[in-house]
Design an enzyme around this catalytic site. Structure first.
Site, PDB file in Angstrom:
ATOM      1  N   GLY A 186       0.635  -1.022  -5.143  1.00 44.94           N
ATOM      2  CA  GLY A 186      -0.069  -0.602  -3.937  1.00 44.94           C
ATOM      3  C   GLY A 186      -1.424  -1.280  -3.833  1.00 44.94           C
ATOM      4  N   SER A 187      -2.379  -0.552  -3.292  1.00 45.97           N
ATOM      5  CA  SER A 187      -3.679  -1.153  -2.981  1.00 45.97           C
ATOM      6  C   SER A 187      -4.473  -1.552  -4.214  1.00 45.97           C
ATOM      7  CB  SER A 187      -4.497  -0.185  -2.152  1.00 45.97           C
ATOM      8  OG  SER A 187      -3.780   0.151  -0.993  1.00 45.97           O
TER       9      SER A 187
END
Lengths: 618, 365
Positions: A319-320
């Protein structure tokens, strides 16, 4: 022309020659035996009588494992085992039945005894029960005369004093089986009873085990030992000192509360692992003397998979949390400058593609530069950056930062994760690469798989201004008590990014994420400055399972909250990754856990002046 | 009822060659006696060995009933099937250091063992149709029949079985009357290729040969076996130490005393007299089988029975030499004496074929 008669005659001649040759050879061999057995009989008879000296293996004590402060994580303790020599026992069934009345012998133990007995010659002892209790030993001592061929033998057994706390790091030893013998190869290892089966016990097996020695034992004709003639001493196994801190390890486990997941803390300056937890845990002591069927079934049917080491074998979509590294790739490749701004409208469109790619904020973030893109985790910035880099360059840089390759930790079986690439997609899905795949890769979604180890190493590399240290758990070793600890040799560090200006911009973005960005809640009240980045890996739609308890969901379906961080931001001495399974967003569950772990490590180590100075500012 | 049963039994036994049968039974009885002692009084070993002998005898009796003429017709097919089984061991095979076995559920099949029978069968089939002594063309055919299975067996790797298959092929060609000049030529070629063969040996096999050359170089390691075996045999003397009294075997100095070194146990406990009696039995078995071969009705039966008989002697000579250190330890058992299932069954099957050759000799003469 074929002539039956001629052939038959020919055959007869050859058969006679053959028989003659065989007779001569057999007669010659018989003469050879005559020379050995009759002419040289006296010599061999003497040698046979002198042949009471027999080598017997000496198994050295297994090396101990300590944490960085000298706390014992794996110990050898004396125990007693019950052995039976089938040949001397007479009626074996009666003996076993009689023993069962004195000592509790389980069905598992009985089965193991019988299978071991079949593989051993009948005058050799076979283990019936390990770790006899004090009481059982006393009862056996009184009744000893009733059971010929039964013996109580002292030995050293492995014990893990911290129970489940280091199950995945230290691992465990288990009883040597036929497969182990086949891999060890040499017959002398049949003297071993246990070998490392997982964790450091397995990866350092040969060093911990030491070198098996021999003593030559003189015995009488009945095979009873008379004296030790000489010996070739065994070489003791190495004691290991880990970089792990048992207190920090415990603090990390407590920080998780009820959640499952994983966390690793490392010292970015050295690559030393300070704490490494994979939750849920299990008790490695269960495995040492043979785990029972019920215990094992309980571990393997648990949906949370306690035996699974999330740090080493587990992988998750990052993810981020990979955004800082993608940002760094943008700067290093010259595609972006820190001050370049991108407009976020809330939805990002590829030319000619109807379906859009969303930002976290419905209305978008407006114009953002690199620092703000990290602080606010602005997807559009990275969608565009990934496209501008192109997947080839994207992969080249991220591979250099350590994604898609092992971290070099001293454990066996480390997963490499997956760095999304057209080659990977073609191989796995037999399908072409689309620009949308590149866009997805830009925010750490899609084909990405990273291990917690890779994330923490990349974070440490950033904290250490681009110097990538191979991760390691072992910092020193010594050969026995009297010897001093020797530093354990480590592989060389690697410089993966060297432009300090670029690195500074990324680090400022991560500090901003904690001061006013996505993770601002955890910075409050911290007596040191934190740099961090949140992330979320979604596996199934959040709406449908909102009410589901995470513990009832199979591992592969749990979404994960992630947080990477290092601190203090100006002079980092700890880098950390936290993965919380089913933990909502990274900021809400993973970040507070990371804060607790960093507090446990940093607060007592901070200089007093800094501590009081920053305490004044709320 | 009783007569019916007796008739069935008798009809199964009517093809048996009794002199050969009695000699085989004598060796098998000796085996059980030796195994009882070597196994340390463990009746499990003796019972398992007896069970294998019974299975082998059953196969033997069955084969006595198949006439060589029918066997000859089936030969190419049987050979092809057993050859096809060989590559299978690489795929689904098992075994500790080498992949030799195929697990059939109820027992382990060792395809290499079957080829000890089917390679001489195929050679006999190939040669009986051609002019003898064999021409260069027929010899090329023989070479292919031997070399393909042997290459696969050695790859497994099973050096002992490979050598026995080569021996059975060489004997078939020898009995077919190949000229002495060509024998010399092939022997020379074989000897000169030995250094080349060294390159293809596994490390443990090289180790065995090195310790064979100088056993004292590693007295606690690989040389230990040979030294201890020689002490066992030499200390047996003329009359032996007596049944169950062999200290070398019982104090566990002697390695592998039920299998490769079973003959050392016999030598220790029964002395040179025991050795000589056993050798005499073996020589009788070989002689009787060769005599049967000479009186066979056709070229196929002759070559097959002759090759099987002479191969049997290789077991005796190689194992007998290896336990006294005259040859490296190559894993060839003493036939029908050593503990082990498949070789006992395949040996007895071979004697079933030989007995069948004898039983069916009358029809054409």
């Amino acid at each position: 022309m074929k002539s039956a008669h001629a052939e038959a005659d020919q055959f007869r001649r050859r058969a006679v020659i053959g028989f003659f040759a065989i007779s001569v050879a057999l007669f010659g061999l018989s003469l050879g035996y005559f020379r050995l057995q009759v002419l040289q009989h006296e010599e061999y008879k003497t040698r046979s009588e002198a042949n009471r000296i027999k080598p017997r293996p000496i198994v050295p004590a297994r090396g101990l494992i300590y944490d960085r402060n000298g706390k014992l994580l794996a110990d050898n303790v004396p125990a007693y085992r019950l052995e039976v020599v089938p040949e001397e026992a007479g009626n074996l069934e009666a003996t076993l039945a009689g023993l069962a009345q004195l000592v509790a012998i389980s069905e598992d133990e009985l089965q193991q005894f019988h299978s071991a007995r079949k593989a051993t010659r009948s005058f050799r002892p076979v283990v019936l029960k390990l770790r006899l209790s004090e009481e059982a030993r006393a009862r056996l001592a009184v009744n000893r005369y009733r059971f010929p061929g039964v013996d109580v033998v002292p030995y050293l057994t492995r014990r893990y004093p911290y129970g489940n706390l280091f199950a995945h790091v230290v691992g465990y030893v288990g009883r040597l089986d036929a497969n182990d013998l086949a891999t060890l190869g040499d017959s002398k290892y049949s003297a071993l009873t246990h070998v490392g089966k997982s964790g450091l016990e397995k990866s350092y097996e040969a060093r911990l085990r030491g070198e098996i020695g021999y003593e030559n034992v003189e015995q009488n004709v009945e095979g009873r030992m008379l004296r030790i003639v000489n010996n070739e001493p065994a070489e003791p196994g190495l004691d290991l000192q880990l970089s792990i801190d048992a207190d920090l390890q415990r603090a990390a486990v407590e920080a998780f509360g009820d959640f499952d997941g994983a966390a690793i803390a490392v010292d970015p300056r050295t690559g030393e692992v300070l704490a490494m937890v994979s939750l849920p845990m299990f008790d490695p002591n269960l495995f040492v003397n043979g785990i029972s069927h019920t215990d094992y079934a309980a571990l393997t049917t648990n949906l949370s998979r306690p035996l699974f080491d999330r740090n080493l074998h587990g992988g998750t979509v990052p993810g981020s949390t990979v955004k800082p590294f993608i940002g760094l790739a943008g700067l290093e490749s010259g595609v972006r400058r820190p001050e370049d701004r991108i407009f976020s409208s809330g939805v990002f469109h590829l030319p000619g593609v109807k379906r859009g790619f969303n930002d976290a904020h419905a209305g978008g973030h407006g114009w953002v530069d690199l620092r703000e893109s990290i602080a606010q985790s602005v997807n559009t910035y990275y969608y565009q950056l990934a496209l501008d880099l192109g997947i080839k360059r994207f992969d080249d840089y991220l591979y250099r930062y350590g994604f898609g390759r092992p971290t070099g930790i001293d454990l066996i079986g480390e997963s490499e994760g997956i760095l999304p690439s057209p080659e990977f997609k073609r191989k796995r899905f037999k399908s072409d690469w689309y620009p949308g795949d590149t866009v997805n890769a830009g925010i750490g979604q899609g084909f990405w798989v990273t291990t917690p180890l890779q994330l923490v190493q990349a974070t440490a590399t950033l904290a250490q201004d681009g110097v990538r240290h191979p991760l390691h758990l072992t910092r020193a070793a010594r050969q026995g008590f009297q010897q001093p600890w020797q530093p354990w040799p480590q592989s060389a560090a690697e410089v993966v990014a060297s432009d300090l200006g670029n690195l500074q911009a990324i680090k400022e973005g991560m500090v901003a994420a904690v001061t006013h960005g996505t993770a601002h809640a955890i910075g409050i009240g911290a007596p040191y400055l934190i740099a961090g980045k949140t992330g979320t890996a979604q596996h199934i739609s959040r709406r449908t399972n909102a009410s589901m308890s995470p513990h009832n969901l199979p591992l592969g379906l749990r979404h994960q909250a992630l947080f990477i961080a290092y601190a203090p931001a100006d002079a980092p001495s700890i880098a950390i990754v936290v993965v919380v399974e089913h933990g909502g967003y990274g900021a809400t569950t993973a970040a507070p856990i990371a804060r607790k772990i960093m507090d446990a490590w940093l607060i007592k180590r901070l200089p007093v002046s800094t501590n009081t100075a920053s305490a004044k500012t709320p | 009822m009783i007569t019916w049963l007796r008739d069935i039994t008798l009809s199964f036994l009517d093809k048996v060659d009794w002199p050969l049968m009695l000699a085989l039974c004598a060796v098998m009885a000796a085996s059980l006696v030796v195994q009882h002692s070597a196994g340390g009084g463990d009746s499990h070993v003796v019972i398992a060995q007896a069970a294998r002998f019974i299975a082998g005898l059953a196969v033997m009796l069955l084969l006595t009933r198949i006439s060589p003429a029918r066997l000859r017709i089936w030969t190419p097919l049987v050979f092809a099937v057993t050859l096809a089984l060989l590559p299978l061991v690489f795929v689904i095979g098992s075994g500790r250091s080498a992949r030799l076995w195929i697990n059939l559920g109820f027992f382990y099949l060792q395809p290499g063992e079957l080829l000890k029978l089917t390679v001489p069968m195929m050679l006999a089939w190939h040669l009986h149709r051609r002019v003898l002594p064999p021409t260069w063309t027929s010899l090329a055919g023989c070479l292919a029949i031997i070399a393909i299975p042997v290459a696969l067996i050695i790859l497994q790797p099973d050096l002992g079985t490979g050598m026995l298959v080569v021996a059975s092929g060489v004997f078939a060609v020898f009995l077919a009357g190949i000229g002495w000049g060509r024998i010399g030529l092939f022997a020379g070629m074989g000897l000169s290729s030995l250094p080349l063969a060294w390159l293809f040996l596994m490390p443990y096999q090289k180790n065995r040969i090195l310790t064979f050359i100088n056993p004292e170089s590693d007295p606690l390691g690989a040389g230990w076996n040979i030294i201890q075996s020689k002490i066992a045999i030499g200390s047996g003397g003329l009359f032996g130490k007596g049944w169950g009294q062999g200290s070398q075997a019982h104090l566990d100095f002697l390695p592998e005393h039920t299998t490769d070194f079973a003959f050392s146990v016999l030598s220790e406990e029964w002395g040179w007299l025991g050795v000589s009696v056993l050798f005499a039995l073996y020589l009788f078995i070989v002689g009787r089988s060769l005599w049967i071969a000479t009186n066979a009705r056709d070229g196929y039966s002759r070559l097959l029975a002759g090759a099987l008989a002479m191969t049997f002697s290789v077991y005796v000579l190689v194992n007998g030499s290896m336990v006294v250190g005259l040859l490296p330890v190559v894993g060839i058992p003493m036939p029908l004496l050593s503990y082990g299932g498949t070789s006992a069954v395949s040996l007895l099957a071979g004697f079933g074929i030989i007995m069948s050759v004898h039983a069916h000799r009358k029809f054409m003469s």
